[in-house]
Design an enzyme around this catalytic site. Structure first.
Site, PDB file in Angstrom:
ATOM      1  N   GLU A 165     -44.533  61.599 -14.054  1.00  0.00           N
ATOM      2  CA  GLU A 165     -44.240  60.936 -15.326  1.00  0.00           C
ATOM      3  C   GLU A 165     -42.750  60.645 -15.552  1.00  0.00           C
ATOM      4  OE1 GLU A 165     -46.364  63.213 -18.326  1.00  0.00           O
ATOM      5  OE2 GLU A 165     -48.298  62.648 -17.449  1.00  0.00           O
ATOM      6  N   GLU A 288     -53.562  61.541 -13.375  1.00  0.00           N
ATOM      7  CA  GLU A 288     -53.972  62.485 -14.415  1.00  0.00           C
ATOM      8  C   GLU A 288     -54.826  61.739 -15.423  1.00  0.00           C
ATOM      9  OE1 GLU A 288     -51.035  64.741 -16.537  1.00  0.00           O
ATOM     10  OE2 GLU A 288     -49.959  65.347 -14.720  1.00  0.00           O
TER      11      GLU A 288
END
Length: 336
Positions: A165, A288
């Site tokens: 991320e 994810e």
């Protein structure tokens, strides 16, 4: 282990030794926290948990780690219960425990992706670039070199997630201090240039706000820049784009309150990253996703899985095995 196990990303999908490969993965976190080891070993033997993963049909596991754990070989794990369980982990360093987990996963036919989640234990919420003031890109590359050397002869370590991320990065702006597309290519090409590195799939997550994301993107979800500037790996068939995508429990977005939710979602997912296989020829693997099975989260999950199946993008790493992920929960009950 197979004689040679080669994963590639082409024709918009993953292939193993040339045959279409379906990846059903999950994350088991902890090596990126100050525990310095996968969570749950205070409650279960590591083999019990890996047997559970295999029994439930998973063939891949994403293991988050923090950079300094890899660079400091002597760090010891915290929170392992050695009484009537995990007895073969006694006195092992964190990295030696990681070796054991990866080895037993391999015996169970479970592939491993190593995920650079943060630079220090538990700092992933701050680590929005692929480097920071005390961890320059050269140190990050040294971390990958260390892992590649360590697992050079480990058949089931097959993929590297270059940075979890990277929410503070940009894409194709010309600023080399923040352009993630260029950094991912530099790091990925370096990995592939090393003798033991050429086998690895390189997973590149999306950004957050660059290019500007119509309908707010989650951290790691924004791959809009790929239209203009795909990641330029020399070994193109080793590149995987890996967006993260969540429902209402992780972050509220206005589109979750639309009158036609969740019917409004597929167009948003298509816009943020669903186009990538057609545009690039590379696979996307959802790095994810997850959440609660009830309420609007449950509606979101139903809509998402339907979309993944309909668009033939079912390769994924579910977040997560752990029950102690505060916003999403996990596959196991609180007692592991």
């Amino acid at each position: 282990a197979p004689e040679a196990f080669e994963l590639t990303s082409s024709g918009g999908h993953l292939h193993a030794n040339g045959e279409r490969f379906y990846l059903k993965g999950l994350s088991w976190f902890g090596f990126e926290t100050t525990n310095n080891v996968c969570h749950g070993l205070w409650a279960q033997d590591y083999k019990t948990l890996l047997d559970f993963i295999k029994t439930n049909g998973f063939n891949a596991m994403r293991l988050p780690f923090y950079l300094e754990l890899v660079l400091n070989n002597t760090t010891m794990p915290d929170s392992i219960n050695y009484y009537n369980m995990n007895e073969d982990l006694k006195n092992l360093t964190s990295m030696q425990v990681l070796d054991k987990i990866i080895d037993y996963a391999g015996q169970n036919g479970i592939l491993i992706m190593l995920d650079l989640h943060s630079f220090l234990g538990g700092t992933f919420m701050q680590d929005g670039l692929w480097y920071d003031a005390t961890h320059p890109e050269s140190m990050v590359i040294k971390g990958w070199d260390t892992l590649i050397a360590r697992y050079a002869n480990t058949w089931n370590v097959v993929a590297l997630d270059l940075k979890n991320e990277p929410f503070a990065t940009t894409w194709n702006t010309g600023d080399l201090k923040t352009d993630w597309d260029k950094a991912a290519a530099r790091i990925g090409n370096h990995i592939h240039s090393t003798p033991a590195g050429s086998k690895y799939l390189i997973f590149v997550e999306g950004t957050n706000k660059s290019p500007p994301c119509t309908n707010a993107c989650f951290w790691g979800e924004n791959l809009l820049g790929v239209h203009e500037a795909p990641v330029e790996l020399t070994q193109k068939d080793k590149l995987v784009y890996s967006p993260h995508c969540y429902g209402p429990s992780v972050a509220y977005q206005s589109y979750f309150a639309a009158p036609n939710f969740p019917a409004n979602m597929p167009e948003i997912w298509d816009t943020h990253y669903g186009f990538v296989p057609n545009v690039t020829g590379n696979a996307i693997v959802i790095g994810e996703w997850g959440g609660q099975l009830t309420g609007s989260d449950g509606q979101w999950l139903d809509a998402y899985t339907t979309w993944l199946v309909e668009t033939e993008n079912t390769d994924n790493f579910f977040w997560c095995l752990n029950p102690d992920s505060g916003d999403t929960g996990g596959l196991l009950e609180n007692d592991w």
